[in-house]
Design a protein around this motif. Structure first.
Motif, mmCIF file in Angstrom:
data_model
loop_
_atom_site.group_PDB
_atom_site.id
_atom_site.type_symbol
_atom_site.label_atom_id
_atom_site.label_comp_id
_atom_site.label_asym_id
_atom_site.label_seq_id
_atom_site.Cartn_x
_atom_site.Cartn_y
_atom_site.Cartn_z
ATOM 1 N N PHE A 260 0.838 -1.201 0.000
ATOM 2 C CA PHE A 260 0.000 0.000 0.000
ATOM 3 C C PHE A 260 0.877 1.256 0.000
ATOM 4 O O PHE A 260 0.688 2.164 -0.806
ATOM 5 N N ILE A 261 1.864 1.289 0.872
ATOM 6 C CA ILE A 261 2.741 2.455 0.980
ATOM 7 C C ILE A 261 3.548 2.652 -0.303
ATOM 8 O O ILE A 261 3.705 3.780 -0.777
ATOM 9 N N MET A 262 4.042 1.580 -0.895
ATOM 10 C CA MET A 262 4.804 1.716 -2.142
ATOM 11 C C MET A 262 3.936 2.335 -3.243
ATOM 12 O O MET A 262 4.403 3.184 -4.008
ATOM 13 N N ASN A 263 2.680 1.938 -3.322
ATOM 14 C CA ASN A 263 1.790 2.515 -4.329
ATOM 15 C C ASN A 263 1.456 3.965 -4.025
ATOM 16 O O ASN A 263 1.418 4.802 -4.920
ATOM 17 N N VAL A 264 1.216 4.281 -2.766
ATOM 18 C CA VAL A 264 0.910 5.662 -2.381
ATOM 19 C C VAL A 264 2.092 6.575 -2.700
ATOM 20 O O VAL A 264 1.924 7.659 -3.284
ATOM 21 N N LEU A 265 3.301 6.159 -2.348
ATOM 22 C CA LEU A 265 4.469 7.003 -2.602
ATOM 23 C C LEU A 265 4.725 7.176 -4.100
ATOM 24 O O LEU A 265 5.142 8.245 -4.536
ATOM 25 N N ALA A 266 4.448 6.154 -4.882
ATOM 26 C CA ALA A 266 4.569 6.288 -6.346
ATOM 27 C C ALA A 266 3.553 7.298 -6.860
ATOM 28 O O ALA A 266 3.873 8.154 -7.689
ATOM 29 N N MET A 267 2.341 7.231 -6.329
ATOM 30 C CA MET A 267 1.299 8.165 -6.744
ATOM 31 C C MET A 267 1.683 9.596 -6.384
ATOM 32 O O MET A 267 1.521 10.514 -7.198
ATOM 33 N N VAL A 268 2.204 9.806 -5.191
ATOM 34 C CA VAL A 268 2.605 11.141 -4.750
ATOM 35 C C VAL A 268 3.686 11.708 -5.676
ATOM 36 O O VAL A 268 3.682 12.894 -5.995
ATOM 37 N N ARG A 269 4.589 10.864 -6.121
ATOM 38 C CA ARG A 269 5.651 11.300 -7.042
ATOM 39 C C ARG A 269 5.101 11.671 -8.419
ATOM 40 O O ARG A 269 5.624 12.552 -9.074
ATOM 41 N N GLU A 270 4.082 10.948 -8.858
ATOM 42 C CA GLU A 270 3.599 11.110 -10.220
ATOM 43 C C GLU A 270 2.443 12.100 -10.367
ATOM 44 O O GLU A 270 2.296 12.704 -11.428
ATOM 45 N N LEU A 271 1.633 12.262 -9.341
ATOM 46 C CA LEU A 271 0.417 13.088 -9.449
ATOM 47 C C LEU A 271 0.393 14.154 -8.363
ATOM 48 O O LEU A 271 0.565 13.839 -7.187
ATOM 49 N N GLU A 272 0.142 15.383 -8.754
ATOM 50 C CA GLU A 272 0.146 16.470 -7.767
ATOM 51 C C GLU A 272 -1.154 16.547 -6.975
ATOM 52 O O GLU A 272 -1.151 16.718 -5.773
ATOM 53 N N ASN A 273 -2.273 16.455 -7.637
ATOM 54 C CA ASN A 273 -3.563 16.557 -6.966
ATOM 55 C C ASN A 273 -4.486 15.478 -7.533
ATOM 56 O O ASN A 273 -5.357 15.765 -8.334
ATOM 57 N N PRO A 274 -4.290 14.216 -7.119
ATOM 58 C CA PRO A 274 -5.022 13.120 -7.738
ATOM 59 C C PRO A 274 -6.526 13.166 -7.477
ATOM 60 O O PRO A 274 -6.964 13.545 -6.398
ATOM 61 N N THR A 275 -7.266 12.772 -8.475
ATOM 62 C CA THR A 275 -8.715 12.626 -8.345
ATOM 63 C C THR A 275 -8.995 11.305 -7.639
ATOM 64 O O THR A 275 -8.103 10.456 -7.509
ATOM 65 N N ILE A 276 -10.227 11.097 -7.224
ATOM 66 C CA ILE A 276 -10.584 9.833 -6.580
ATOM 67 C C ILE A 276 -10.363 8.675 -7.544
ATOM 68 O O ILE A 276 -9.926 7.601 -7.150
ATOM 69 N N GLU A 277 -10.610 8.894 -8.829
ATOM 70 C CA GLU A 277 -10.396 7.836 -9.821
ATOM 71 C C GLU A 277 -8.909 7.481 -9.924
ATOM 72 O O GLU A 277 -8.550 6.308 -10.047
ATOM 73 N N GLU A 278 -8.044 8.490 -9.874
ATOM 74 C CA GLU A 278 -6.600 8.225 -9.924
ATOM 75 C C GLU A 278 -6.131 7.514 -8.656
ATOM 76 O O GLU A 278 -5.304 6.598 -8.714
ATOM 77 N N ILE A 279 -6.672 7.917 -7.518
ATOM 78 C CA ILE A 279 -6.341 7.239 -6.264
ATOM 79 C C ILE A 279 -6.781 5.783 -6.344
ATOM 80 O O ILE A 279 -6.021 4.872 -6.005
ATOM 81 N N GLN A 280 -7.990 5.550 -6.825
ATOM 82 C CA GLN A 280 -8.485 4.182 -6.958
ATOM 83 C C GLN A 280 -7.584 3.358 -7.861
ATOM 84 O O GLN A 280 -7.300 2.192 -7.576
#
Length: 168
Positions: free
Chosen positions: A102-122
């Motif tokens: 979970f943490i590895m995916n969250v940190l990748a998302m934080v690096r790639e997306l500045e303000n993710p939508t709920i769809e991007e988070i999903q």
């Protein structure tokens, strides 16, 4: 067959079996944060980054990873600890078994997306199986972490569910 890869900045080169998976290779070399809960790519526990992109190490042959940069939770320890504190504060951490993927995916998302939508988070959290929770606390922790990382003062309290939590 010879595999040459870099794990958390450290170079490895050795003879490996053609059927050896990255998960087994990493565990064999002491990267104990990489876990496996299913061996069928359904749980997300074995998530690592290959060249900065999340992959399921139980489904990646070591030879395919050869020539690539692999990052495990040990390689992003400080960031992982920072986000882990948000998870604990929002009661999103129960048994903790799913946390590494979970943490590895969250940190990748934080690096790639500045303000993710709920769809991007999903999309980033898809495939991360947590058997203990309903993901509301995970989403709250993630939203609070993103608020701090991006300098937003809006924080969610424990028990307060973000409007889009039900969509997860």
């Amino acid at each position: 067959m010879i595999a040459a890869l870099t794990v958390n900045g450290r170079s490895f080169e050795e003879d490996v079996r053609p059927d050896e998976m990255l998960y087994d290779y990493l565990r064999r070399h002491g990267f104990k944060s990489v876990k496996c809960g299913c061996d069928t790519t359904n749980c997300g526990l074995c998530t690592v980054w290959m060249d900065g992109t999340p992959v399921l190490s139980c489904s990646v042959p070591v030879l395919r990873a050869s020539g690539h940069e692999i990052t495990t939770l040990e390689g992003v320890r400080q960031e992982a600890e920072d986000f882990g504190r948000f998870m604990a504060a929002q009661t999103a951490e129960q048994c903790g078994f799913c946390n590494t993927g979970f943490i590895m995916n969250v940190l990748a998302m934080v690096r790639e997306l500045e303000n993710p939508t709920i769809e991007e988070i999903q999309h980033y959290l898809e495939g991360n199986l947590c058997r203990c929770t309903g993901y509301e606390a995970h989403l709250r922790a993630l939203r609070n972490y993103l608020a701090i990382v991006h300098g937003n003062s809006r924080m969610f309290e424990e028990g307060e569910v973000p409007e889009d939590a039900a969509r997860l």
